[in-house]
Each structure stands twice: as C-alpha cells, then as structure tokens.
Design a protein around this motif. Structure first.
Motif, PDB file in Angstrom:
ATOM      1  N   ARG A 179     -66.192-141.233 -27.022  1.00  0.00           N
ATOM      2  CA  ARG A 179     -66.050-140.072 -26.525  1.00  0.00           C
ATOM      3  C   ARG A 179     -67.055-138.743 -27.336  1.00  0.00           C
ATOM      4  O   ARG A 179     -67.221-138.466 -27.933  1.00  0.00           O
ATOM      5  CB  ARG A 179     -64.979-139.243 -27.328  1.00  0.00           C
ATOM      6  CG  ARG A 179     -63.905-138.064 -27.105  1.00  0.00           C
ATOM      7  CD  ARG A 179     -62.976-139.030 -27.508  1.00  0.00           C
ATOM      8  NE  ARG A 179     -62.419-138.311 -26.612  1.00  0.00           N
ATOM      9  CZ  ARG A 179     -60.707-138.246 -26.694  1.00  0.00           C
ATOM     10  NH1 ARG A 179     -59.880-137.493 -28.613  1.00  0.00           N
ATOM     11  NH2 ARG A 179     -59.532-137.594 -26.031  1.00  0.00           N
ATOM     12  N   LEU A 181     -67.031-134.727 -27.948  1.00  0.00           N
ATOM     13  CA  LEU A 181     -66.170-133.099 -27.905  1.00  0.00           C
ATOM     14  C   LEU A 181     -66.030-132.103 -28.483  1.00  0.00           C
ATOM     15  O   LEU A 181     -67.978-132.225 -29.120  1.00  0.00           O
ATOM     16  CB  LEU A 181     -65.062-133.888 -29.559  1.00  0.00           C
ATOM     17  CG  LEU A 181     -64.035-134.997 -29.450  1.00  0.00           C
ATOM     18  CD1 LEU A 181     -64.150-135.754 -30.660  1.00  0.00           C
ATOM     19  CD2 LEU A 181     -63.285-134.099 -29.081  1.00  0.00           C
ATOM     20  N   TYR A 183     -65.585-128.348 -29.906  1.00  0.00           N
ATOM     21  CA  TYR A 183     -64.676-127.725 -29.957  1.00  0.00           C
ATOM     22  C   TYR A 183     -64.734-126.452 -29.900  1.00  0.00           C
ATOM     23  O   TYR A 183     -66.019-125.315 -30.714  1.00  0.00           O
ATOM     24  CB  TYR A 183     -63.952-127.892 -32.036  1.00  0.00           C
ATOM     25  CG  TYR A 183     -63.213-129.324 -32.213  1.00  0.00           C
ATOM     26  CD1 TYR A 183     -62.036-129.476 -31.949  1.00  0.00           C
ATOM     27  CD2 TYR A 183     -64.973-130.313 -32.212  1.00  0.00           C
ATOM     28  CE1 TYR A 183     -62.068-130.882 -32.644  1.00  0.00           C
ATOM     29  CE2 TYR A 183     -64.546-131.905 -32.742  1.00  0.00           C
ATOM     30  CZ  TYR A 183     -63.142-132.098 -32.973  1.00  0.00           C
ATOM     31  OH  TYR A 183     -62.859-133.163 -32.841  1.00  0.00           O
ATOM     32  N   HIS A 204     -53.958-137.602 -38.571  1.00  0.00           N
ATOM     33  CA  HIS A 204     -54.501-138.366 -37.727  1.00  0.00           C
ATOM     34  C   HIS A 204     -54.751-139.596 -38.176  1.00  0.00           C
ATOM     35  O   HIS A 204     -55.752-139.392 -38.677  1.00  0.00           O
ATOM     36  CB  HIS A 204     -54.661-138.091 -36.332  1.00  0.00           C
ATOM     37  CG  HIS A 204     -56.066-138.505 -35.713  1.00  0.00           C
ATOM     38  ND1 HIS A 204     -56.346-137.390 -36.479  1.00  0.00           N
ATOM     39  CD2 HIS A 204     -56.556-139.157 -36.068  1.00  0.00           C
ATOM     40  CE1 HIS A 204     -58.132-137.237 -35.974  1.00  0.00           C
ATOM     41  NE2 HIS A 204     -58.112-138.780 -35.855  1.00  0.00           N
ATOM     42  N   ASP A 206     -57.056-143.188 -36.962  1.00  0.00           N
ATOM     43  CA  ASP A 206     -57.801-144.053 -35.862  1.00  0.00           C
ATOM     44  C   ASP A 206     -57.097-144.849 -35.485  1.00  0.00           C
ATOM     45  O   ASP A 206     -56.626-145.736 -36.181  1.00  0.00           O
ATOM     46  CB  ASP A 206     -58.943-143.839 -35.600  1.00  0.00           C
ATOM     47  CG  ASP A 206     -59.716-142.694 -35.803  1.00  0.00           C
ATOM     48  OD1 ASP A 206     -59.737-141.529 -35.502  1.00  0.00           O
ATOM     49  OD2 ASP A 206     -61.327-142.750 -36.142  1.00  0.00           O
ATOM     50  N   LEU A 213     -69.100-142.503 -36.717  1.00  0.00           N
ATOM     51  CA  LEU A 213     -69.016-140.918 -35.619  1.00  0.00           C
ATOM     52  C   LEU A 213     -70.569-140.167 -35.866  1.00  0.00           C
ATOM     53  O   LEU A 213     -71.117-140.365 -37.329  1.00  0.00           O
ATOM     54  CB  LEU A 213     -68.540-140.250 -36.195  1.00  0.00           C
ATOM     55  CG  LEU A 213     -68.735-138.223 -36.496  1.00  0.00           C
ATOM     56  CD1 LEU A 213     -67.478-137.801 -35.281  1.00  0.00           C
ATOM     57  CD2 LEU A 213     -67.043-138.223 -37.461  1.00  0.00           C
ATOM     58  N   LEU A 222     -64.869-132.307 -41.096  1.00  0.00           N
ATOM     59  CA  LEU A 222     -63.712-132.878 -40.773  1.00  0.00           C
ATOM     60  C   LEU A 222     -63.625-133.180 -42.197  1.00  0.00           C
ATOM     61  O   LEU A 222     -64.343-132.671 -43.141  1.00  0.00           O
ATOM     62  CB  LEU A 222     -63.917-134.601 -40.502  1.00  0.00           C
ATOM     63  CG  LEU A 222     -63.937-135.873 -40.794  1.00  0.00           C
ATOM     64  CD1 LEU A 222     -62.981-135.855 -40.336  1.00  0.00           C
ATOM     65  CD2 LEU A 222     -65.312-136.586 -40.340  1.00  0.00           C
ATOM     66  N   HIS A 269     -56.788-138.373 -41.384  1.00  0.00           N
ATOM     67  CA  HIS A 269     -58.116-137.751 -41.382  1.00  0.00           C
ATOM     68  C   HIS A 269     -57.292-136.093 -40.174  1.00  0.00           C
ATOM     69  O   HIS A 269     -56.538-136.210 -39.469  1.00  0.00           O
ATOM     70  CB  HIS A 269     -59.464-138.311 -41.022  1.00  0.00           C
ATOM     71  CG  HIS A 269     -59.439-138.761 -39.618  1.00  0.00           C
ATOM     72  ND1 HIS A 269     -58.879-140.184 -39.686  1.00  0.00           N
ATOM     73  CD2 HIS A 269     -60.485-138.490 -38.656  1.00  0.00           C
ATOM     74  CE1 HIS A 269     -59.403-140.840 -38.779  1.00  0.00           C
ATOM     75  NE2 HIS A 269     -59.844-139.721 -38.174  1.00  0.00           N
ATOM     76  N   VAL A 271     -59.857-132.428 -38.353  1.00  0.00           N
ATOM     77  CA  VAL A 271     -61.252-131.475 -37.954  1.00  0.00           C
ATOM     78  C   VAL A 271     -60.585-129.487 -38.432  1.00  0.00           C
ATOM     79  O   VAL A 271     -59.481-129.619 -37.770  1.00  0.00           O
ATOM     80  CB  VAL A 271     -61.644-131.577 -37.292  1.00  0.00           C
ATOM     81  CG1 VAL A 271     -62.474-130.582 -36.841  1.00  0.00           C
ATOM     82  CG2 VAL A 271     -62.360-132.561 -36.561  1.00  0.00           C
ATOM     83  N   ARG A 283     -68.137-125.617 -32.340  1.00  0.00           N
ATOM     84  CA  ARG A 283     -68.397-127.406 -32.987  1.00  0.00           C
ATOM     85  C   ARG A 283     -68.594-128.112 -32.278  1.00  0.00           C
ATOM     86  O   ARG A 283     -67.161-128.458 -31.003  1.00  0.00           O
ATOM     87  CB  ARG A 283     -67.578-127.659 -33.942  1.00  0.00           C
ATOM     88  CG  ARG A 283     -67.241-128.711 -34.805  1.00  0.00           C
ATOM     89  CD  ARG A 283     -66.944-129.257 -36.401  1.00  0.00           C
ATOM     90  NE  ARG A 283     -66.679-130.318 -36.788  1.00  0.00           N
ATOM     91  CZ  ARG A 283     -65.902-131.601 -36.501  1.00  0.00           C
ATOM     92  NH1 ARG A 283     -65.579-131.568 -35.415  1.00  0.00           N
ATOM     93  NH2 ARG A 283     -66.990-132.357 -37.236  1.00  0.00           N
ATOM     94  N   SER A 285     -69.012-133.396 -32.058  1.00  0.00           N
ATOM     95  CA  SER A 285     -68.486-133.809 -32.156  1.00  0.00           C
ATOM     96  C   SER A 285     -68.798-134.667 -31.378  1.00  0.00           C
ATOM     97  O   SER A 285     -68.443-135.025 -29.419  1.00  0.00           O
ATOM     98  CB  SER A 285     -67.406-134.149 -33.394  1.00  0.00           C
ATOM     99  OG  SER A 285     -66.496-134.290 -33.023  1.00  0.00           O
ATOM    100  N   PHE A 289     -65.574-145.306 -30.263  1.00  0.00           N
ATOM    101  CA  PHE A 289     -63.805-146.086 -30.848  1.00  0.00           C
ATOM    102  C   PHE A 289     -63.893-147.872 -30.737  1.00  0.00           C
ATOM    103  O   PHE A 289     -64.655-147.431 -29.229  1.00  0.00           O
ATOM    104  CB  PHE A 289     -62.814-145.155 -30.853  1.00  0.00           C
ATOM    105  CG  PHE A 289     -62.408-144.412 -30.748  1.00  0.00           C
ATOM    106  CD1 PHE A 289     -61.938-143.643 -32.017  1.00  0.00           C
ATOM    107  CD2 PHE A 289     -62.249-142.753 -29.757  1.00  0.00           C
ATOM    108  CE1 PHE A 289     -61.204-142.665 -32.320  1.00  0.00           C
ATOM    109  CE2 PHE A 289     -62.523-141.478 -31.006  1.00  0.00           C
ATOM    110  CZ  PHE A 289     -61.996-141.100 -31.697  1.00  0.00           C
TER     111      PHE A 289
HETATM  112  O1  AKG Z   1     -64.565-134.661 -34.241  1.00  0.00           O
HETATM  113  C1  AKG Z   1     -64.125-134.966 -35.552  1.00  0.00           C
HETATM  114  O2  AKG Z   1     -65.291-135.117 -36.438  1.00  0.00           O
HETATM  115  C2  AKG Z   1     -64.054-136.560 -35.929  1.00  0.00           C
HETATM  116  C3  AKG Z   1     -62.767-135.991 -34.697  1.00  0.00           C
HETATM  117  C4  AKG Z   1     -61.526-138.057 -34.920  1.00  0.00           C
HETATM  118  O3  AKG Z   1     -61.301-137.593 -35.588  1.00  0.00           O
HETATM  119  C5  AKG Z   1     -61.366-138.291 -34.052  1.00  0.00           C
HETATM  120  O4  AKG Z   1     -61.252-137.788 -32.800  1.00  0.00           O
HETATM  121  O5  AKG Z   1     -60.738-139.319 -33.884  1.00  0.00           O
END
Ligand code: AKG
Ligand code: FE2
Length: 340
Positions: A179, A181, A183, A204, A206, A213, A222, A269, A271, A283, A285, A289
C-alpha cells in the motif's frame, strides 16, 4: 521513543530473545540488516509521490478499491477509528500478488481459491510503466517478512520448524497487500476534513499477521499507544549498513496476535502531525501488510509458550481470509463488489 533495533543479519542466537521481547512487549520494532538499498527505496517514494500528485482524480477513481482489496482509496473513504470521522488521506493498494513471479492485481477465483491472470487494465497506466520496480519490491518484502516469521518461530519455540514458512507460501493466494499512502499537508480550516484534522490515520490495530513499513527521514507522525493512555512518537533511526535503507518498522496485527494466543502483541497506533509545527510538506508512507495464505486455519500455533496462554476454547476456527474480511468490512464504506 526509540524502538528496539533487531539486525537480522546477525547470528540467530543473539537476536531471537530481543526479537521476542520486542514483539511481545511493544508489538513494534525496527529491523535492520534487510536487503533494501537506499536507492531502490528512494525510487519507490519518488514513484508514489509522482503517482499521487500527477494523476488526475478521474483516472484514480477509475481504479477505485474493489472487493479484492485492489485499487485506489479516495480521501475520507477509510475510517480506522469510528469515533473520529474519516481519515484525510488517499492510498493505492496492490493485492492478489504472486510473490514468486511478482504478478500484481490478479483476478481471484474465490470458489477455487486460485489466482487467474490479471486483466490488461488491472492498474493505472502510471504503475503499468513501472510494474517491474513494484514487483521487485514486493518480492523482497515478502521474503523479508517470511524470514522474520522464521526467526519468530524459533524465538517462540514453535515445534514444527516450517510452521510459519509453509503458511506464508509466496505463491499461494493470500490477502497480503502493498500500500502506498499520501497524507497531504492541510490547514485546520479545510472544510473537507471531519474530526480532528491533525489525526491523519485514526487509532487502530492492523488486521493481518505482520506489517512492514519503510522509514524515511522527515516522515514522522506514527504514534503508539503502549499503556492505553499516552501516545508515543516513533523516532527515526538510521541504518548501520552503508548504502542500505533505514531499518524497516515492523508491527504485528490482530491475526498473528489471535494465532499466538496474544503472545505477539497487536499494538494500537495512529498517524498524527500538525501542519506548521511538526512538518511543512505532504507525508508519504509505504506499507506492506502480510498474511498467511487464505485457507490457513487459525488454530493456535504449536508452541509450549502459546499453549500456556490458551484463552480460547469454543471459538469457531476461522481462516486467514475470513479474519481479514471481517475486519475490512468494519473499516470501509463504499466498497463495491466487483469480483465474480
Ligand atoms: O502511515 C503510517 O505511518 C502508518 C499507516 C498505518 O498504520 C496503516 O495504514 O495501517
Ligand atoms: Fe496501521
């Protein structure tokens, strides 16, 4: 806070106990001694950044996330913490992957539990042109994840040495997802954002087995909730291996915690970052998973350590795929069912 660093290129007898301690107590750790070079991780971040910032919204929406967990997630579509409102971020998922050939976004025949060839239009043209780069990264990520699982099985004294290695077969269908991401930097007065604008991925755990990561300096945000009360920032840590990328952040998901009767911790955890305070740019990331193959029955892992923590007796035995789908259904809205 600084997470424990485990260098997986060091002799096993020196790393097994620290690995287990970190996995059981924090549920988060850093893995150094992996085989990702700085150059290839830089290239990957550049691809991610270019995709999100140059692809027209209309093109992204043509590849909206589907029930295979493949595709694009638009702003505000994901809801990791139901109490907070939607998360203001966008993402693109590669899923249904064969980790030997690198084939991405394949079609999945549910009744046969079998991959079928991907359609010609299985991903945005931007990625199609860079498919080999993504394939090489996901193959390596899976191999690193499998090695970490092998080390964990030794550390937990799993009686069958191949237990995890066999369940994380790189060629069998699994829900493993790669994935990207994004932000974007936003202002507090942006009306598109619901809830606390600084929390960019709600609290949340995982869902899967293991999450890897990539770290990049300057991408802080994070945070972990270890004691149920105080949020701790995860600090950036550089590698000790010249030319290689920084240590990978590893954490354990609900599935692995369930599978090990809670020996391996699935830590909450989120963000969070404050524009103008903690950062001045978007940002990015990049997360992988990993899950065992779809049909894996989540019977407790055969280890004395795990048996001693036995808590569940009458619960139905579910598979890896059932476990993930249950959690995904709780998280997404607007997920059209496009598989046969
Ligand atoms: O963007 C991150 O550092 C973590 C993202 C995250 O925890 C997730 O997508 O499950
Ligand atoms: Fe997460």
């Amino acid at each position: 806070m600084q997470l424990s660093v485990i260098d997986i290129s060091e002799p096993e007898d020196q790393i097994l106990q620290p690995l287990l301690d970190a996995a059981a107590n924090q549920g988060f750790l850093l893995v150094d001694g992996h085989n990702f070079t700085q150059k290839e991780v830089d290239e990957l971040y550049a691809i991610s950044e270019e995709f999100f910032t140059t692809t027209p919204h209309e093109e992204k929406m043509k590849y909206t996330i589907d029930s295979r967990n493949v595709g694009y997630t638009d702003f505000n579509n994901e809801n990791l913490d139901a109490r907070k409102g939607r998360d203001y971020k966008e993402a693109y998922n590669f899923c249904q992957i064969n980790f030997v050939t690198g084939a991405l976004n394949q079609n999945f025949n549910r009744s046969k539990n079998k991959f079928e060839p991907a359609s010609a239009d299985c991903m945005p043209a931007y990625f199609k042109k860079r498919e080999i780069v993504v394939q090489n990264i996901v193959k390596k990520l899976h191999a690193n994840a499998r090695e970490i699982m092998r080390l964990l099985s030794l550390a937990m004294g799993v009686e069958d040495a191949r237990f995890f290695v066999d369940q994380f077969d790189p060629e069998k269908p699994s829900p493993a997802t790669f994935r990207l991401l994004h932000y974007p930097l936003i202002r507090n007065d942006n009306k598109a954002i619901q809830g606390d604008p600084n929390i960019r991925a709600g609290a949340h755990t995982d869902y899967g087995a293991l999450t890897l990561l990539f770290q990049r300096q300057g991408e802080q945000g994070l945070q972990l909730l270890l004691d149920g009360e105080n949020w701790m920032d995860v600090d950036f840590v550089a590698t000790t291996h010249q030319g290689f990328a920084p240590p990978l952040v590893i954490n354990f998901g609900d599935l692995l915690s369930y599978w090990t009767n809670g020996i391996l911790k699935s830590t909450i955890h989120r963000v969070k970052f404050c524009p103008g305070e903690t950062r001045n740019s978007d940002r990015y990331s990049i997360v992988f998973f990993v899950d065992p193959e779809n049909t894996t029955k989540l019977l407790p892992v055969p280890s004395k350590l795990v048996r001693e923590k036995q808590t569940r007796e009458k619960e139905p035995i579910i598979t890896s795929l059932e476990h993930l789908q249950k959690r995904l259904a709780e998280t997404y809205e607007n997920m059209p069912d496009s598989t046969a």
